[in-house]
Design a protein around this motif. Sequence first.
Motif, mmCIF file in Angstrom:
data_model
loop_
_atom_site.group_PDB
_atom_site.id
_atom_site.type_symbol
_atom_site.label_atom_id
_atom_site.label_comp_id
_atom_site.label_asym_id
_atom_site.label_seq_id
_atom_site.Cartn_x
_atom_site.Cartn_y
_atom_site.Cartn_z
ATOM 1 N N THR A 168 -5.810 -3.548 -11.935
ATOM 2 C CA THR A 168 -5.256 -3.444 -10.586
ATOM 3 C C THR A 168 -4.781 -2.017 -10.312
ATOM 4 O OG1 THR A 168 -2.986 -3.977 -11.289
ATOM 5 C CG2 THR A 168 -4.442 -5.831 -10.735
ATOM 6 N N TYR A 169 -4.515 -1.758 -9.049
ATOM 7 C CA TYR A 169 -3.992 -0.449 -8.645
ATOM 8 C C TYR A 169 -2.664 -0.173 -9.353
ATOM 9 C CZ TYR A 169 -2.478 3.366 -5.587
ATOM 10 O OH TYR A 169 -2.051 4.578 -5.101
ATOM 11 N N LYS A 203 -8.591 -0.301 -4.466
ATOM 12 C CA LYS A 203 -8.116 0.434 -3.290
ATOM 13 C C LYS A 203 -6.591 0.345 -3.211
ATOM 14 C CE LYS A 203 -12.364 -0.406 -0.673
ATOM 15 N NZ LYS A 203 -12.956 -0.949 0.576
ATOM 16 N N ASP A 204 -5.993 1.356 -2.562
ATOM 17 C CA ASP A 204 -4.547 1.325 -2.385
ATOM 18 C C ASP A 204 -4.188 0.448 -1.189
ATOM 19 O OD1 ASP A 204 -5.015 2.776 -0.076
ATOM 20 O OD2 ASP A 204 -4.376 4.699 -0.923
ATOM 21 N N ALA A 205 -2.899 0.418 -0.832
ATOM 22 C CA ALA A 205 -2.431 -0.458 0.241
ATOM 23 C C ALA A 205 -3.055 -0.117 1.586
ATOM 24 C CB ALA A 205 -0.905 -0.390 0.332
ATOM 25 N N ASN A 206 -3.518 1.116 1.727
ATOM 26 C CA ASN A 206 -4.133 1.550 2.984
ATOM 27 C C ASN A 206 -5.647 1.416 2.986
ATOM 28 O OD1 ASN A 206 -1.627 2.335 4.165
ATOM 29 N ND2 ASN A 206 -1.675 4.219 2.929
ATOM 30 N N GLY A 207 -6.188 0.846 1.917
ATOM 31 C CA GLY A 207 -7.628 0.653 1.844
ATOM 32 C C GLY A 207 -8.403 1.849 1.346
ATOM 33 N N ASN A 208 -7.701 2.846 0.809
ATOM 34 C CA ASN A 208 -8.367 4.043 0.296
ATOM 35 C C ASN A 208 -8.790 3.829 -1.155
ATOM 36 O OD1 ASN A 208 -7.863 5.635 2.694
ATOM 37 N ND2 ASN A 208 -5.725 5.733 2.026
ATOM 38 N N PRO A 209 -10.012 4.201 -1.506
ATOM 39 C CA PRO A 209 -10.466 4.035 -2.894
ATOM 40 C C PRO A 209 -9.615 4.849 -3.859
ATOM 41 C CG PRO A 209 -12.311 4.486 -1.423
ATOM 42 C CD PRO A 209 -11.063 4.750 -0.641
ATOM 43 N N ASN A 212 -12.561 8.547 -6.389
ATOM 44 C CA ASN A 212 -13.477 9.150 -5.414
ATOM 45 C C ASN A 212 -14.801 9.598 -6.024
ATOM 46 O OD1 ASN A 212 -12.915 11.468 -6.843
ATOM 47 N ND2 ASN A 212 -11.705 12.443 -5.241
#
Length: 290
Positions: A168-169, A203-209, A212
């Motif tokens: 998980t993140y 992905k983080d809470a904002n949907g960013n991978p 990269n």
Amino acid sequence: MFNTSIYKEAFGHMLTNKMTNNDRSILNYDKEPYLTMPSVDSKTEDTLAKYNPIRNVASIFAVDGEGTVVATTSNGKATIVGEGQALFESDDESKEIRFSSYKIGSLAKLKLAFVNDKHLDVEDYLSTKFAKRFAIAEESLLINGTGDNEPLGIMNTDIAKSNVDALTYDEMVKLFFSLHKDLRVNATWMMSDAMAMKVKGIKDANGNPLFNGESIFNKEVIIVNSLDDNTILFGDFSYLYILIRKPLSIKILTEKYIADGEYGYAGIERLDAKLTDVNAIKALVIHTEE
């Protein structure tokens, strides 16, 4: 000497069994039939680093004779000192680490038609395709070596391993901050191709991978397929010392396979490796149910 054109030329003559007496003298062939690959164009070193990327972040030493290295752990601090005041003593720790000499070997057979073809280059073959074998063997040993008649690999040292049920993140963040802030400055991620594909899905809470394709939290990701597909390493790999006692060296076998119209090329390399500070690398191990 290995990086001179004179040595390279004599080495090339050896590979095609066309040595002169002067070549034998330059190569010191009568005393040492296993000859170090020339380093004029660094092709061999480039191949080793390409297929064993751990070489790019570890500390590598070329050592003849006794294999004792003094490793220093720096724990001191620099502070403001008033005029006339004594400097604060640091608490750096130094320890002697003894290294062994483990031999990696391989054998290639080449047709005489290939060896004698002016359009083909035996040295190029040995410094690329043949050297690749050694790089792959090195990587496997540096990660998984048992320490029994071979180097002790990172995964078999006493590094801290965090065992979790899912990738998980939050677990990646924990792994990142589990490494001391001073060690994070020069830190690198290591994982297999399969694990990298899994991490790319996080992905983080904002949907960013999270990943990269090159870095995670601005720290480089190196693909090391000798790692288990459920393991991630994060740390400062400069604390992994690789001691090269004998770099990749070649001996030509002109008689053993001649009946088959071939020359043999025996290659050996002698090295050892040790992680000098187990706190420098952390591991995340994901245990998934089948």
